[in-house]
Design an enzyme around this catalytic site. Structure first.
Site, short mmCIF file in Angstrom:
data_model
loop_
_atom_site.label_atom_id
_atom_site.label_comp_id
_atom_site.label_asym_id
_atom_site.label_seq_id
_atom_site.Cartn_x
_atom_site.Cartn_y
_atom_site.Cartn_z
N GLU A 1 -85.75 -66.74 5.33
CA GLU A 1 -86.02 -67.77 6.33
C GLU A 1 -84.76 -68.58 6.66
O GLU A 1 -84.50 -68.90 7.81
CB GLU A 1 -87.15 -68.68 5.84
CG GLU A 1 -88.49 -67.94 5.82
CD GLU A 1 -89.60 -68.67 5.09
OE1 GLU A 1 -89.37 -69.80 4.62
OE2 GLU A 1 -90.71 -68.11 5.00
N ASN B 1 -101.04 -78.14 9.85
CA ASN B 1 -100.73 -78.58 8.48
C ASN B 1 -99.33 -79.16 8.29
O ASN B 1 -98.79 -79.17 7.19
CB ASN B 1 -101.06 -77.47 7.47
CG ASN B 1 -100.22 -76.23 7.65
OD1 ASN B 1 -99.41 -76.15 8.57
ND2 ASN B 1 -100.40 -75.24 6.78
N HIS C 1 -93.93 -76.63 6.72
CA HIS C 1 -93.81 -75.30 6.11
C HIS C 1 -92.79 -75.36 4.99
O HIS C 1 -91.76 -76.03 5.11
CB HIS C 1 -93.35 -74.27 7.15
CG HIS C 1 -92.93 -72.98 6.53
ND1 HIS C 1 -93.82 -71.99 6.19
CD2 HIS C 1 -91.70 -72.52 6.14
CE1 HIS C 1 -93.18 -70.99 5.63
NE2 HIS C 1 -91.88 -71.28 5.59
N LYS D 1 -93.37 -79.23 11.23
CA LYS D 1 -93.95 -78.53 12.37
C LYS D 1 -94.15 -79.49 13.56
O LYS D 1 -94.05 -80.71 13.39
CB LYS D 1 -95.27 -77.90 11.93
CG LYS D 1 -95.08 -76.84 10.83
CD LYS D 1 -96.40 -76.21 10.42
CE LYS D 1 -96.18 -75.09 9.42
NZ LYS D 1 -97.44 -74.40 9.06
N TYR E 1 -92.95 -65.32 10.85
CA TYR E 1 -94.32 -65.09 10.35
C TYR E 1 -94.72 -63.62 10.39
O TYR E 1 -95.92 -63.31 10.45
CB TYR E 1 -95.31 -65.94 11.16
CG TYR E 1 -95.28 -67.41 10.78
CD1 TYR E 1 -95.55 -67.84 9.48
CD2 TYR E 1 -95.02 -68.39 11.74
CE1 TYR E 1 -95.53 -69.18 9.14
CE2 TYR E 1 -95.01 -69.74 11.40
CZ TYR E 1 -95.26 -70.13 10.09
OH TYR E 1 -95.26 -71.48 9.75
N1 LIG Z 1 -106.95 -69.65 8.72
C1 LIG Z 1 -105.89 -70.09 9.37
N2 LIG Z 1 -106.00 -70.54 10.64
C2 LIG Z 1 -104.93 -70.98 11.31
N3 LIG Z 1 -103.68 -71.03 10.78
C3 LIG Z 1 -103.53 -70.61 9.53
C4 LIG Z 1 -104.62 -70.11 8.76
N4 LIG Z 1 -104.14 -69.77 7.54
C5 LIG Z 1 -102.83 -70.02 7.56
N5 LIG Z 1 -102.46 -70.53 8.75
C6 LIG Z 1 -101.13 -70.93 9.16
O1 LIG Z 1 -100.23 -69.91 8.75
C7 LIG Z 1 -99.14 -70.55 8.15
C8 LIG Z 1 -98.42 -69.74 7.13
O2 LIG Z 1 -97.59 -70.52 6.31
P1 LIG Z 1 -97.39 -72.09 6.53
O3 LIG Z 1 -97.09 -72.72 5.21
O4 LIG Z 1 -96.40 -72.31 7.61
O5 LIG Z 1 -98.80 -72.64 7.02
C9 LIG Z 1 -99.76 -71.75 7.45
C10 LIG Z 1 -100.70 -72.25 8.53
O6 LIG Z 1 -100.01 -73.03 9.51
#
Ligand SMILES: Nc1ncnc2c1ncn2[C@@H]1O[C@@H]2COP(=O)(O)O[C@H]2[C@H]1O
Length: 157
Positions: free
Chosen positions: A134, A120, A123, A16, A57
């Protein structure tokens, strides 16, 4: 070509914008490579469109963070990759850690390199079906490379 069933499973992995900005690209690629997975597709430094990210998403569209998530993911370059190998979808998720880095164990990517769920760094597809969806969203079939990995006979029984 290696013929063991399951070895051709593929997953979609994206580093990311925060992972790119924090210079984690080499470290993350290195982890998947050293594990024994095969890189079959990569677009380094692509700025994803909001349209693509909204589709990526789509299952989260009703969540309160959806708009913020799309904005964050389109805020800078990402590295989009397809990795291949036995049980790669599940194993990659184990290597990545929990969605919330605070719950991720040390030794996982999120456990080692980040703190908050909204930043985070990486992905990984959560199922074989999501991976297929995807991959077809981010890549054209001709961008994926079938190549013979000489190390495979030292990785699989
Ligand atoms: N509570 C949250 N607040 C902000 N972002 C979130 C939250 N929960 C999930 N996400 C985001 O949503 C994404 C869904 O899958 P990802 O693995 O890309 O990682 C996750 C985070 O980046």
């Amino acid at each position: 070509m290696f013929s063991r069933s399951g070895v051709s499973e593929r997953t979609f992995i994206a580093i990311k914008p925060d992972g790119v900005q924090r210079h984690l690209v080499g470290e993350i690629v290195r982890r998947f490579e050293r594990k024994g997975f095969k890189l079959v597709g990569a677009v380094c430094c692509v700025q994803a469109s909001e349209e693509l990210l909204k589709e990526h998403y789509i299952d989260l569209r009703d969540r309160p963070f959806y708009g913020r998530l799309v904005k964050y993911m389109s805020s800078g370059p990402v590295v989009a990759m397809v990795w291949q190998g036995l049980d790669v979808v599940r194993m990659a998720r184990t290597m990545i850690g929990e969605t919330n880095p605070a719950e991720s164990k040390p030794g996982t990517i999120r456990g080692d390199f980040c703190i908050e769920v909204g930043k985070n760094v990486i992905h990984g597809s959560d199922s074989v079906e999501s991976a297929q969806k995807e991959i077809s969203l981010w890549f054209h079939p001709e961008e994926l490379m079938c190549w013979e990995d000489a190390a495979e006979r030292w990785i699989y029984e």
